[in-house]
Design a protein around this motif. Sequence first.
Motif, PDB file in Angstrom:
ATOM      1  N   VAL A  78       9.480   8.849  17.234  1.00  0.00           N
ATOM      2  CA  VAL A  78       9.844  10.157  16.660  1.00  0.00           C
ATOM      3  C   VAL A  78       8.587  10.864  16.139  1.00  0.00           C
ATOM      4  CG1 VAL A  78      12.254   9.663  16.098  1.00  0.00           C
ATOM      5  CG2 VAL A  78      10.460   8.926  14.525  1.00  0.00           C
ATOM      6  N   PRO A  79       7.614  11.124  17.013  1.00  0.00           N
ATOM      7  CA  PRO A  79       6.347  11.704  16.567  1.00  0.00           C
ATOM      8  C   PRO A  79       6.485  13.070  15.912  1.00  0.00           C
ATOM      9  CG  PRO A  79       6.541  11.820  18.958  1.00  0.00           C
ATOM     10  CD  PRO A  79       7.655  10.937  18.471  1.00  0.00           C
ATOM     11  N   ASN A  80       7.553  13.802  16.242  1.00  0.00           N
ATOM     12  CA  ASN A  80       7.720  15.150  15.692  1.00  0.00           C
ATOM     13  C   ASN A  80       8.451  15.171  14.349  1.00  0.00           C
ATOM     14  OD1 ASN A  80       6.483  16.312  17.972  1.00  0.00           O
ATOM     15  ND2 ASN A  80       8.429  16.289  19.100  1.00  0.00           N
ATOM     16  N   HIS A  81       8.771  13.996  13.821  1.00  0.00           N
ATOM     17  CA  HIS A  81       9.515  13.938  12.567  1.00  0.00           C
ATOM     18  C   HIS A  81       8.606  13.903  11.338  1.00  0.00           C
ATOM     19  CE1 HIS A  81      13.670  12.494  14.197  1.00  0.00           C
ATOM     20  NE2 HIS A  81      13.153  13.473  14.903  1.00  0.00           N
ATOM     21  N   PHE A  82       7.305  13.943  11.538  1.00  0.00           N
ATOM     22  CA  PHE A  82       6.369  13.931  10.409  1.00  0.00           C
ATOM     23  C   PHE A  82       5.334  15.022  10.598  1.00  0.00           C
ATOM     24  CE2 PHE A  82       2.235  12.457   8.662  1.00  0.00           C
ATOM     25  CZ  PHE A  82       2.568  12.489   7.313  1.00  0.00           C
ATOM     26  N   GLN A  83       5.152  15.826   9.553  1.00  0.00           N
ATOM     27  CA  GLN A  83       4.117  16.853   9.546  1.00  0.00           C
ATOM     28  C   GLN A  83       3.317  16.758   8.257  1.00  0.00           C
ATOM     29  OE1 GLN A  83       5.370  20.971  10.778  1.00  0.00           O
ATOM     30  NE2 GLN A  83       7.414  20.060  10.678  1.00  0.00           N
ATOM     31  N   SER A  84       2.006  16.721   8.386  1.00  0.00           N
ATOM     32  CA  SER A  84       1.125  16.744   7.228  1.00  0.00           C
ATOM     33  C   SER A  84       0.209  17.947   7.378  1.00  0.00           C
ATOM     34  CB  SER A  84       0.302  15.452   7.157  1.00  0.00           C
ATOM     35  OG  SER A  84      -0.594  15.487   6.055  1.00  0.00           O
ATOM     36  N   LEU A  85       0.368  18.933   6.478  1.00  0.00           N
ATOM     37  CA  LEU A  85      -0.390  20.176   6.576  1.00  0.00           C
ATOM     38  C   LEU A  85      -1.314  20.329   5.376  1.00  0.00           C
ATOM     39  CD1 LEU A  85       2.472  22.598   7.748  1.00  0.00           C
ATOM     40  CD2 LEU A  85       0.905  21.238   9.151  1.00  0.00           C
ATOM     41  N   LEU A  86      -2.545  20.783   5.650  1.00  0.00           N
ATOM     42  CA  LEU A  86      -3.546  21.001   4.608  1.00  0.00           C
ATOM     43  C   LEU A  86      -3.813  22.487   4.431  1.00  0.00           C
ATOM     44  CD1 LEU A  86      -6.292  18.270   5.192  1.00  0.00           C
ATOM     45  CD2 LEU A  86      -4.991  18.640   3.084  1.00  0.00           C
ATOM     46  N   GLU A 121       0.858  -1.169   0.000  1.00  0.00           N
ATOM     47  CA  GLU A 121       0.000   0.000   0.000  1.00  0.00           C
ATOM     48  C   GLU A 121       0.907   1.235   0.000  1.00  0.00           C
ATOM     49  OE1 GLU A 121      -3.102   0.216   2.826  1.00  0.00           O
ATOM     50  OE2 GLU A 121      -3.882  -1.795   2.399  1.00  0.00           O
ATOM     51  N   THR A 122       0.338   2.378  -0.320  1.00  0.00           N
ATOM     52  CA  THR A 122       1.140   3.598  -0.380  1.00  0.00           C
ATOM     53  C   THR A 122       1.860   3.855   0.947  1.00  0.00           C
ATOM     54  OG1 THR A 122      -0.434   4.525  -1.969  1.00  0.00           O
ATOM     55  CG2 THR A 122       1.083   6.069  -0.889  1.00  0.00           C
ATOM     56  N   ALA A 123       1.149   3.657   2.054  1.00  0.00           N
ATOM     57  CA  ALA A 123       1.750   3.914   3.371  1.00  0.00           C
ATOM     58  C   ALA A 123       2.940   2.998   3.636  1.00  0.00           C
ATOM     59  CB  ALA A 123       0.699   3.752   4.460  1.00  0.00           C
ATOM     60  N   ASP A 124       2.902   1.779   3.105  1.00  0.00           N
ATOM     61  CA  ASP A 124       4.018   0.842   3.321  1.00  0.00           C
ATOM     62  C   ASP A 124       5.320   1.414   2.761  1.00  0.00           C
ATOM     63  OD1 ASP A 124       2.277  -1.053   4.426  1.00  0.00           O
ATOM     64  OD2 ASP A 124       1.864  -1.938   2.458  1.00  0.00           O
ATOM     65  N   ILE A 125       5.216   2.051   1.602  1.00  0.00           N
ATOM     66  CA  ILE A 125       6.405   2.634   0.973  1.00  0.00           C
ATOM     67  C   ILE A 125       6.869   3.846   1.767  1.00  0.00           C
ATOM     68  CG2 ILE A 125       7.336   3.662  -1.138  1.00  0.00           C
ATOM     69  CD1 ILE A 125       5.095   2.116  -2.649  1.00  0.00           C
ATOM     70  N   GLN A 126       5.923   4.707   2.133  1.00  0.00           N
ATOM     71  CA  GLN A 126       6.290   5.930   2.835  1.00  0.00           C
ATOM     72  C   GLN A 126       6.852   5.665   4.233  1.00  0.00           C
ATOM     73  OE1 GLN A 126       3.126   8.829   2.638  1.00  0.00           O
ATOM     74  NE2 GLN A 126       3.095   8.798   0.403  1.00  0.00           N
ATOM     75  N   GLU A 127       6.443   4.583   4.853  1.00  0.00           N
ATOM     76  CA  GLU A 127       6.959   4.261   6.186  1.00  0.00           C
ATOM     77  C   GLU A 127       8.447   3.931   6.157  1.00  0.00           C
ATOM     78  OE1 GLU A 127       4.485   1.242   7.913  1.00  0.00           O
ATOM     79  OE2 GLU A 127       2.738   2.578   8.020  1.00  0.00           O
ATOM     80  N   ARG A 128       8.989   3.648   4.985  1.00  0.00           N
ATOM     81  CA  ARG A 128      10.428   3.398   4.878  1.00  0.00           C
ATOM     82  C   ARG A 128      11.253   4.655   5.155  1.00  0.00           C
ATOM     83  NH1 ARG A 128      12.187  -0.859   0.636  1.00  0.00           N
ATOM     84  NH2 ARG A 128      10.591  -2.453   0.817  1.00  0.00           N
ATOM     85  N   ILE A 129      10.622   5.808   5.109  1.00  0.00           N
ATOM     86  CA  ILE A 129      11.320   7.056   5.375  1.00  0.00           C
ATOM     87  C   ILE A 129      11.619   7.210   6.874  1.00  0.00           C
ATOM     88  CG2 ILE A 129      11.169   9.585   5.194  1.00  0.00           C
ATOM     89  CD1 ILE A 129       9.299   9.162   2.781  1.00  0.00           C
ATOM     90  N   ILE A 130      10.812   6.597   7.710  1.00  0.00           N
ATOM     91  CA  ILE A 130      10.992   6.679   9.165  1.00  0.00           C
ATOM     92  C   ILE A 130      12.385   6.165   9.544  1.00  0.00           C
ATOM     93  CG2 ILE A 130      10.102   5.835  11.393  1.00  0.00           C
ATOM     94  CD1 ILE A 130       7.372   5.486   9.992  1.00  0.00           C
ATOM     95  N   PRO A 131      13.120   6.849  10.443  1.00  0.00           N
ATOM     96  CA  PRO A 131      12.746   7.976  11.315  1.00  0.00           C
ATOM     97  C   PRO A 131      13.119   9.351  10.757  1.00  0.00           C
ATOM     98  CG  PRO A 131      14.856   7.137  12.019  1.00  0.00           C
ATOM     99  CD  PRO A 131      14.430   6.293  10.830  1.00  0.00           C
ATOM    100  N   ARG A 132      13.511   9.423   9.493  1.00  0.00           N
ATOM    101  CA  ARG A 132      13.924  10.709   8.933  1.00  0.00           C
ATOM    102  C   ARG A 132      12.737  11.675   8.842  1.00  0.00           C
ATOM    103  NH1 ARG A 132      15.738   8.348   3.708  1.00  0.00           N
ATOM    104  NH2 ARG A 132      14.516   6.599   4.519  1.00  0.00           N
TER     105      ARG A 132
END
Length: 301
Positions: free
Chosen positions: A266-274, A221-232
């Motif tokens: 690392v909760p502060n390492h991801f920001q999603s803004l609308l 799924e899309t999230a599976d790919i994006q989770e590879r970025i963690i913890p950056r």
Amino acid sequence: MEADQLWRLLGDLPQHPSLSAVKISDELHPDGYYLEKWSLDLNGEEMVPAYVARPISVNGRVPLVLVNHSHGGMYDMGKTELLEPSHYLQSPSYAKTLTDMGYIAACIDMWGFGERSGRKESEMVKEMLWKGQVVWGMMLYDNMRFLDILLQREDIDSNRVGTMGMSMGAMQAWWLAALDQRIKLVVDMGGQVDAHTLMANRYLDKHGFYSYVPGLLKYFETADIQERIIPRKRLTLNGAYDLNCPLAGVKKLAVKLTEAYSSAGVPNHFQSLLFGCGHKETAEMRWHWQQFFQSEWGADQ
């Protein structure tokens, strides 16, 4: 490169091609930075034109932002978007903005764009499929090989490497970070596309053939790919009325990724803004991504 399932889905990539670069020119740009033009041998099939913009004054090694140009059907533009904003981007240009921050900005013409244009995208996709290649995989491969060359420079800090883009460039940014650990910071605008939501809304034709990877949804799924970025660290900026990135999908990914980053500690390492806009970069988005980079790297000038 890790020989896992995701890489296999990206098609038959070049095996040990030559890697070389020839500088075509190096001039002071009217916007107040040095602009280098390069011709690169990255894939063994066709030469890749590139721009590298650097600040007038560089002291030691500075951050690098690998810029990924957008699509927009503007096949003749490509890397020129680094220097001249597309109609849905803010001014000044990426090159002017990033070099004013003290960073080096670099961008290639992706397959079928800029100086590599001339054949239809559909024709290019068909030819690659017959040869066992995937356009998206070849684009990602070129960018990673470009990074190989850039990190040989004495004016770039390999510990401060980011990538960014709008639309197709945004998708290239998060895919690239998911596959390449050398990318430390990610900014994507108008590219938070959840595949299943796109299908549910029947918006597949909002995107060109370039991004469709055969067999992808059998495994990821899309999230599976994006989770590879963690913890950056990652900043994703999207318009609430952007039909290229259906809002339900943007929200779905935000929930999943917020949970994943929190679980990784690392909760502060991801920001999603609308933002209250469609498929574009607003002035507020520009402010947020500049603050994102500067909060990590400061201003090098």
